[in-house]
Design an enzyme around this catalytic site. Sequence first.
Site: not given
Ligand SMILES: NC(=O)c1ccc[n+]([C@@H]2O[C@H](COP(=O)([O-])OP(=O)(O)OC[C@H]3O[C@@H](n4cnc5c(N)ncnc54)[C@H](O)[C@@H]3O)[C@@H](O)[C@H]2O)c1
Length: 244
Positions: A136, A149
């Site tokens: 991230s 986080y």
């Molecule tokens: N969206 C952004 O701007 C952004 C930026 C930096 C990093 N990220 C990272 O990208 C990755 C995906 O996030 P996203 O943005 O698609 O968000 P999202 O919330 O759409 O996806 C998160 C995923 O993690 C799964 N998850 C959460 N808790 C869980 C658990 N206890 N058991 C199993 N699965 C679980 C959810 O079901 C979902 O599929 C994450 O690691 C997030 O930290 C996202």
Amino acid sequence: MNNFSVDLSGKTAVVTGASGGIGGAIAQALLDSGARVVCLQRRGDCSLSGDFRVVQADLSSPADTFRAAEEIAAQEHVDILVNNAGISLRHHFEDFPLEDWQKVMQVDLTAVMQLSQVFGRPMIARGEGKIVNIASMLSFNGGFTAAAYSAAKGGVVQLTKSMCHEWAQHGVNVNAIAPGYFHTELNKPVMGDTARIQRITAGIPTGSWGETTDIAKAALFLVSDAADYIHGVTLPVDGGYLAV
Ligand SMILES: NC(=O)c1ccc[n+]([C@@H]2O[C@H](COP(=O)([O-])OP(=O)(O)OC[C@H]3O[C@@H](n4cnc5c(N)ncnc54)[C@H](O)[C@@H]3O)[C@@H](O)[C@H]2O)c1
């Protein structure tokens, strides 16, 4: 996905949190590239097309994480692991409840360690494998009301380097991607804060948030032969956010 393609025929990938968002885009890109995908996720459903199956697990439970990983490892020859699942629980740091701190640490960092161990051992034995961890911007910057986080995602970068240090010699590539800002469920809690959104957007040299397919393309590159000599990096995919 535009004109970027790699051939992953015959490969099996495990993607965590593949039910939507960034994980869904990565899983679909792997499927479109010919890989078979095991979606390791909380939800039972998935809107993907191709050769995939879902194994449900709650990654906030260390026991359930191991149970699901061992089950998949016993049945599948896993070539690629994408540790994508992540959560952010928000509190001011002085009041951050220990329970929420531990939950974020478990899902965002410890599960990455657990799954990498289980799927990494056979990769070491075979002398090849690709692991991509999702980090991230808060791996680098301090999070506001997101201390757990930020600490966990900083840990993902260091874990990626440590795994590289031990496993590159065994032919296992361990790298990370640091996404910038993307419109997914994860960011819903801050989407109503217009001033904050404007501040973030103004800090992105492209002037725009990313598409989840931007992360998927970077992941495809890192799991492809083109990245065979790339080990231990965290690749920002952020429209230049970290550069300025
Ligand atoms: N969206 C952004 O701007 C952004 C930026 C930096 C990093 N990220 C990272 O990208 C990755 C995906 O996030 P996203 O943005 O698609 O968000 P999202 O919330 O759409 O996806 C998160 C995923 O993690 C799964 N998850 C959460 N808790 C869980 C658990 N206890 N058991 C199993 N699965 C679980 C959810 O079901 C979902 O599929 C994450 O690691 C997030 O930290 C996202």
